[in-house]
Design a protein around this motif. Structure first.
Motif, short mmCIF file in Angstrom:
data_model
loop_
_atom_site.label_atom_id
_atom_site.label_comp_id
_atom_site.label_asym_id
_atom_site.label_seq_id
_atom_site.Cartn_x
_atom_site.Cartn_y
_atom_site.Cartn_z
N LYS A 73 0.86 -1.18 0.00
CA LYS A 73 0.00 0.00 0.00
C LYS A 73 0.90 1.24 0.00
CE LYS A 73 -3.68 -2.13 2.65
NZ LYS A 73 -4.46 -2.09 3.90
N ARG A 74 0.43 2.31 -0.60
CA ARG A 74 1.20 3.54 -0.67
C ARG A 74 1.61 4.02 0.73
NH1 ARG A 74 2.77 7.63 -3.72
NH2 ARG A 74 2.99 9.62 -2.68
N LYS A 77 4.73 2.41 1.90
CA LYS A 77 5.91 2.90 1.19
C LYS A 77 6.34 4.24 1.75
CE LYS A 77 4.27 0.68 -3.02
NZ LYS A 77 3.71 0.91 -4.35
#
Length: 107
Positions: A73-74, A77
């Motif tokens: 998932k962003r 990150k």
């Protein structure tokens, strides 16, 4: 011994990010910064700042890590980047990227 790297390029904090893998981080970052491949994702979205990287002893481990990163998932990150680099500073800013050397692009 050759090392492999998984790295993240970005333009600004919380902007577009690019995840890649390479066995020559200096050269690869230079290619991104100077938009050697003008139609590439990083060139189109100005992902020219190295904001994160990890070093590996072999390419297989690095490639596996890259594939896993790309599925994250962003939010995960962003958290990973901010653990190492809270201000999203370009980690390559003081590297000598040999700006006078010419690139040879295979077409």
């Amino acid at each position: 011994m050759t090392f492999w790297y998984v790295y993240i390029m970005a333009y600004k904090p919380n902007g577009v990010i690019y995840i890649g893998v390479t066995d020559n981080l200096d050269e690869r970052v230079r290619e991104h910064k100077y938009k050697i491949y003008p139609k590439s994702f990083t060139a189109r979205y100005n992902c020219e700042n190295l904001v994160y990287f990890e070093e590996f002893d072999n390419g297989e481990d690095a490639s596996t890590r890259e594939r896993r990163f790309k599925k994250w998932k962003r939010e995960w990150k962003v958290n990973l980047i901010e653990e190492m680099n809270p201000s999203w500073t370009d980690l390559s800013i003081n590297w000598n990227l040999d700006n006078n050397r010419e690139f040879r692009v295979n077409k």
